[in-house]
Design an enzyme around this catalytic site. Structure first.
Site, PDB file in Angstrom:
ATOM      1  N   LYS A  23     -19.301  12.316  15.952  1.00  0.00           N
ATOM      2  CA  LYS A  23     -17.749  12.452  16.019  1.00  0.00           C
ATOM      3  C   LYS A  23     -17.407  13.947  16.074  1.00  0.00           C
ATOM      4  O   LYS A  23     -16.658  14.120  17.013  1.00  0.00           O
ATOM      5  CB  LYS A  23     -17.298  12.044  14.490  1.00  0.00           C
ATOM      6  CG  LYS A  23     -17.564  10.423  14.213  1.00  0.00           C
ATOM      7  CD  LYS A  23     -17.046  10.044  12.789  1.00  0.00           C
ATOM      8  CE  LYS A  23     -17.943  10.806  11.704  1.00  0.00           C
ATOM      9  NZ  LYS A  23     -19.242  10.574  11.466  1.00  0.00           N
TER      10      LYS A  23
ATOM     11  N   ARG B 287     -12.203   7.175   5.681  1.00  0.00           N
ATOM     12  CA  ARG B 287     -13.174   6.573   5.569  1.00  0.00           C
ATOM     13  C   ARG B 287     -13.353   5.589   4.647  1.00  0.00           C
ATOM     14  O   ARG B 287     -14.423   4.839   4.591  1.00  0.00           O
ATOM     15  CB  ARG B 287     -14.020   7.611   4.836  1.00  0.00           C
ATOM     16  CG  ARG B 287     -15.439   8.257   5.760  1.00  0.00           C
ATOM     17  CD  ARG B 287     -16.001   9.458   4.934  1.00  0.00           C
ATOM     18  NE  ARG B 287     -17.168   9.821   5.713  1.00  0.00           N
ATOM     19  CZ  ARG B 287     -17.341  11.126   6.341  1.00  0.00           C
ATOM     20  NH1 ARG B 287     -16.020  11.698   6.733  1.00  0.00           N
ATOM     21  NH2 ARG B 287     -18.454  11.204   6.945  1.00  0.00           N
TER      22      ARG B 287
ATOM     23  N   ARG C 143     -30.220  18.493  13.583  1.00  0.00           N
ATOM     24  CA  ARG C 143     -28.858  19.087  13.924  1.00  0.00           C
ATOM     25  C   ARG C 143     -29.029  20.372  13.109  1.00  0.00           C
ATOM     26  O   ARG C 143     -29.528  20.511  12.025  1.00  0.00           O
ATOM     27  CB  ARG C 143     -27.847  18.173  13.152  1.00  0.00           C
ATOM     28  CG  ARG C 143     -26.612  18.998  12.824  1.00  0.00           C
ATOM     29  CD  ARG C 143     -25.534  18.170  12.725  1.00  0.00           C
ATOM     30  NE  ARG C 143     -25.329  17.346  11.466  1.00  0.00           N
ATOM     31  CZ  ARG C 143     -24.438  16.452  11.140  1.00  0.00           C
ATOM     32  NH1 ARG C 143     -23.247  16.585  11.860  1.00  0.00           N
ATOM     33  NH2 ARG C 143     -24.432  15.789   9.938  1.00  0.00           N
TER      34      ARG C 143
ATOM     35  N   ARG D 115     -27.643  21.391   7.363  1.00  0.00           N
ATOM     36  CA  ARG D 115     -27.266  21.040   6.285  1.00  0.00           C
ATOM     37  C   ARG D 115     -27.894  20.272   5.436  1.00  0.00           C
ATOM     38  O   ARG D 115     -28.724  19.455   5.533  1.00  0.00           O
ATOM     39  CB  ARG D 115     -26.057  19.831   6.763  1.00  0.00           C
ATOM     40  CG  ARG D 115     -24.726  20.457   7.096  1.00  0.00           C
ATOM     41  CD  ARG D 115     -23.791  19.493   7.837  1.00  0.00           C
ATOM     42  NE  ARG D 115     -23.313  18.258   7.267  1.00  0.00           N
ATOM     43  CZ  ARG D 115     -22.591  17.346   7.621  1.00  0.00           C
ATOM     44  NH1 ARG D 115     -21.970  17.864   8.926  1.00  0.00           N
ATOM     45  NH2 ARG D 115     -22.588  16.530   7.148  1.00  0.00           N
TER      46      ARG D 115
ATOM     47  N   ARG E 216     -26.134   8.005   3.051  1.00  0.00           N
ATOM     48  CA  ARG E 216     -24.878   8.135   3.710  1.00  0.00           C
ATOM     49  C   ARG E 216     -24.717   6.791   4.719  1.00  0.00           C
ATOM     50  O   ARG E 216     -23.484   6.356   4.610  1.00  0.00           O
ATOM     51  CB  ARG E 216     -24.973   9.629   4.657  1.00  0.00           C
ATOM     52  CG  ARG E 216     -24.773  10.406   3.548  1.00  0.00           C
ATOM     53  CD  ARG E 216     -25.041  12.080   4.535  1.00  0.00           C
ATOM     54  NE  ARG E 216     -24.288  12.085   5.597  1.00  0.00           N
ATOM     55  CZ  ARG E 216     -24.389  13.244   6.440  1.00  0.00           C
ATOM     56  NH1 ARG E 216     -25.449  13.924   6.438  1.00  0.00           N
ATOM     57  NH2 ARG E 216     -23.370  13.406   7.410  1.00  0.00           N
TER      58      ARG E 216
HETATM   59  P1  AP5 Z   1     -22.379  15.412  15.205  1.00  0.00           P
HETATM   60  O1  AP5 Z   1     -21.328  15.432  16.297  1.00  0.00           O
HETATM   61  O2  AP5 Z   1     -22.412  16.472  14.061  1.00  0.00           O
HETATM   62  O3  AP5 Z   1     -22.091  14.055  14.587  1.00  0.00           O
HETATM   63  P2  AP5 Z   1     -21.189  13.535  13.266  1.00  0.00           P
HETATM   64  O4  AP5 Z   1     -20.582  12.273  13.687  1.00  0.00           O
HETATM   65  O5  AP5 Z   1     -19.819  14.617  13.231  1.00  0.00           O
HETATM   66  O6  AP5 Z   1     -21.970  13.795  12.067  1.00  0.00           O
HETATM   67  P3  AP5 Z   1     -21.421  14.171  10.488  1.00  0.00           P
HETATM   68  O7  AP5 Z   1     -22.979  14.171   9.721  1.00  0.00           O
HETATM   69  O8  AP5 Z   1     -20.847  15.548  10.636  1.00  0.00           O
HETATM   70  O9  AP5 Z   1     -20.794  12.944  10.122  1.00  0.00           O
HETATM   71  P4  AP5 Z   1     -20.358  12.779   8.361  1.00  0.00           P
HETATM   72  O10 AP5 Z   1     -19.469  11.735   8.968  1.00  0.00           O
HETATM   73  O11 AP5 Z   1     -21.337  11.931   7.834  1.00  0.00           O
HETATM   74  O12 AP5 Z   1     -20.362  13.966   7.673  1.00  0.00           O
HETATM   75  P5  AP5 Z   1     -19.044  14.832   7.281  1.00  0.00           P
HETATM   76  O13 AP5 Z   1     -19.044  16.248   7.650  1.00  0.00           O
HETATM   77  O14 AP5 Z   1     -17.799  14.088   7.951  1.00  0.00           O
HETATM   78  O15 AP5 Z   1     -23.658  15.020  15.716  1.00  0.00           O
HETATM   79  C1  AP5 Z   1     -24.812  14.815  14.865  1.00  0.00           C
HETATM   80  C2  AP5 Z   1     -26.149  15.547  15.804  1.00  0.00           C
HETATM   81  O16 AP5 Z   1     -26.422  14.766  16.925  1.00  0.00           O
HETATM   82  C3  AP5 Z   1     -25.661  16.959  16.348  1.00  0.00           C
HETATM   83  O17 AP5 Z   1     -26.832  17.889  16.144  1.00  0.00           O
HETATM   84  C4  AP5 Z   1     -25.288  16.826  17.879  1.00  0.00           C
HETATM   85  O18 AP5 Z   1     -25.479  17.832  18.491  1.00  0.00           O
HETATM   86  C5  AP5 Z   1     -25.912  15.626  17.976  1.00  0.00           C
HETATM   87  N1  AP5 Z   1     -25.507  14.602  19.223  1.00  0.00           N
HETATM   88  C6  AP5 Z   1     -24.055  14.592  19.238  1.00  0.00           C
HETATM   89  N2  AP5 Z   1     -23.701  13.593  20.116  1.00  0.00           N
HETATM   90  C7  AP5 Z   1     -24.967  13.181  20.546  1.00  0.00           C
HETATM   91  C8  AP5 Z   1     -25.545  12.593  21.712  1.00  0.00           C
HETATM   92  N3  AP5 Z   1     -24.905  11.597  22.468  1.00  0.00           N
HETATM   93  N4  AP5 Z   1     -26.865  12.502  22.213  1.00  0.00           N
HETATM   94  C9  AP5 Z   1     -27.743  13.200  21.382  1.00  0.00           C
HETATM   95  N5  AP5 Z   1     -27.477  14.186  20.465  1.00  0.00           N
HETATM   96  C10 AP5 Z   1     -26.201  13.957  19.961  1.00  0.00           C
HETATM   97  O19 AP5 Z   1     -18.712  14.525   5.715  1.00  0.00           O
HETATM   98  C11 AP5 Z   1     -20.177  14.914   4.900  1.00  0.00           C
HETATM   99  C12 AP5 Z   1     -19.437  14.561   3.651  1.00  0.00           C
HETATM  100  O20 AP5 Z   1     -18.254  15.051   3.288  1.00  0.00           O
HETATM  101  C13 AP5 Z   1     -19.376  13.020   3.431  1.00  0.00           C
HETATM  102  O21 AP5 Z   1     -20.643  12.549   3.445  1.00  0.00           O
HETATM  103  C14 AP5 Z   1     -18.557  12.885   2.229  1.00  0.00           C
HETATM  104  O22 AP5 Z   1     -19.306  13.315   1.060  1.00  0.00           O
HETATM  105  C15 AP5 Z   1     -17.634  14.158   2.554  1.00  0.00           C
HETATM  106  N6  AP5 Z   1     -16.239  13.630   3.151  1.00  0.00           N
HETATM  107  C16 AP5 Z   1     -16.011  13.883   4.327  1.00  0.00           C
HETATM  108  N7  AP5 Z   1     -14.911  13.408   4.788  1.00  0.00           N
HETATM  109  C17 AP5 Z   1     -14.588  12.491   3.856  1.00  0.00           C
HETATM  110  C18 AP5 Z   1     -13.785  11.474   3.491  1.00  0.00           C
HETATM  111  N8  AP5 Z   1     -12.841  11.204   4.551  1.00  0.00           N
HETATM  112  N9  AP5 Z   1     -13.628  10.854   2.354  1.00  0.00           N
HETATM  113  C19 AP5 Z   1     -14.389  10.912   1.575  1.00  0.00           C
HETATM  114  N10 AP5 Z   1     -15.408  11.944   1.651  1.00  0.00           N
HETATM  115  C20 AP5 Z   1     -15.594  12.436   2.487  1.00  0.00           C
END
Ligand code: AP5
Length: 210
Positions: free
Chosen positions: A13, A88, A123, A156, A167
């Site tokens: 994402k 979410r 990552r 992270r 997760r």
């Molecule tokens: P990346 O692009 O970083 O993936 P992502 O989907 O953004 O992953 P996140 O871990 O950031 O998502 P998340 O939803 O769990 O965490 P968030 O920070 O939102 O890609 C991942 C890796 O793969 C990278 O190394 C990238 O380079 C690689 N990659 C990407 N595309 C690729 C491809 N096509 N091929 C190969 N490699 C690839 O949330 C963290 C925490 O915050 C949650 O657990 C929760 O506690 C809290 N939180 C955040 N938002 C909310 C909400 N709305 N409600 C409640 N709690 C929330």
């Protein structure tokens, strides 16, 4: 254009949001990055969120809804934005609808759980600006340094394999039902996120421009 990027943790994402925002010249709003920023600054909200994040659980709805409401009221969001990681839960999606925000499209990035667990171990994120890299699939130009701001790249805490599994469980139980929610609104576009970054970006842009 007002877009939502939906997908499992590590589905890409953040990576896709960055590409699309550069293409459309609109801001990316990542609730995960905003919560991590609050934690780094030691705000009350950030400290409260820490235990939820570290265990892989979601931060309570009312906290994230408040953050997003304030952020999308900023002037740079007037021409559109990408919401990365929000909503979410169904209550978060309903809150967004109740704010009167008209979302154009919801892009759901589909990646298998096995692939997610493998991706997360490689990552690395910039501790200064939050940009995301992968040791194999999207490496920085200089080892351990951010291409954009020169900040240090770190792993992270919630990318450890056991936390990633927690997760994923939360994603399937609480976030995946949003696909049905937005399908019923006629806004859901599914993108295969299993290809490499460049190919996935092509598919994402096609979904936005179709
Ligand atoms: P990346 O692009 O970083 O993936 P992502 O989907 O953004 O992953 P996140 O871990 O950031 O998502 P998340 O939803 O769990 O965490 P968030 O920070 O939102 O890609 C991942 C890796 O793969 C990278 O190394 C990238 O380079 C690689 N990659 C990407 N595309 C690729 C491809 N096509 N091929 C190969 N490699 C690839 O949330 C963290 C925490 O915050 C949650 O657990 C929760 O506690 C809290 N939180 C955040 N938002 C909310 C909400 N709305 N409600 C409640 N709690 C929330």
């Amino acid at each position: 254009m007002k877009l939502i990027f939906l997908g499992a943790p590590g589905a890409g994402k953040g990576t896709q949001a960055e590409a699309v925002c550069a293409h459309l010249n609109i801001p990316a709003i990542s609730t995960g990055n905003m919560i991590r920023e609050a934690l780094k600054s030691g705000t009350e909200m950030g400290l409260k969120a820490k235990s939820y994040m570290d265990s892989g659980a979601l931060v309570p709805d009312e906290v994230v809804i408040g953050i997003v409401k304030d952020r999308i009221a900023q002037p740079d969001c007037a021409n559109g934005f990408v919401l990365d990681g929000f909503p979410r839960t169904i209550p978060q999606a309903e809150a967004l609808d109740n704010m009167g925000v008209k979302i154009d499209r919801v892009i759901a990035l589909e990646v298998s759980d096995d692939k997610i667990v493998k991706r997360m171990s490689g990552r690395r994120v910039c501790e200064s600006c939050g940009a995301s890299y992968h040791l194999l699939y999207n490496p920085p130009k200089v080892e351990e340094k951010c291409d954009k701001c020169g900040g240090t790249l770190v792993q992270r805490k919630d990318d450890l394999p056991e936390t990633v599994k927690a997760r994923l469980k939360v994603y399937h139980e609480q976030t995946e039902p949003l696909k049905g929610y937005y399908k019923r609104q006629g806004k859901l576009y599914t993108v295969d996120g299993q290809e490499d970054v460049a190919d996935t970006t092509k598919l994402t842009l096609q979904a936005i421009e179709a």
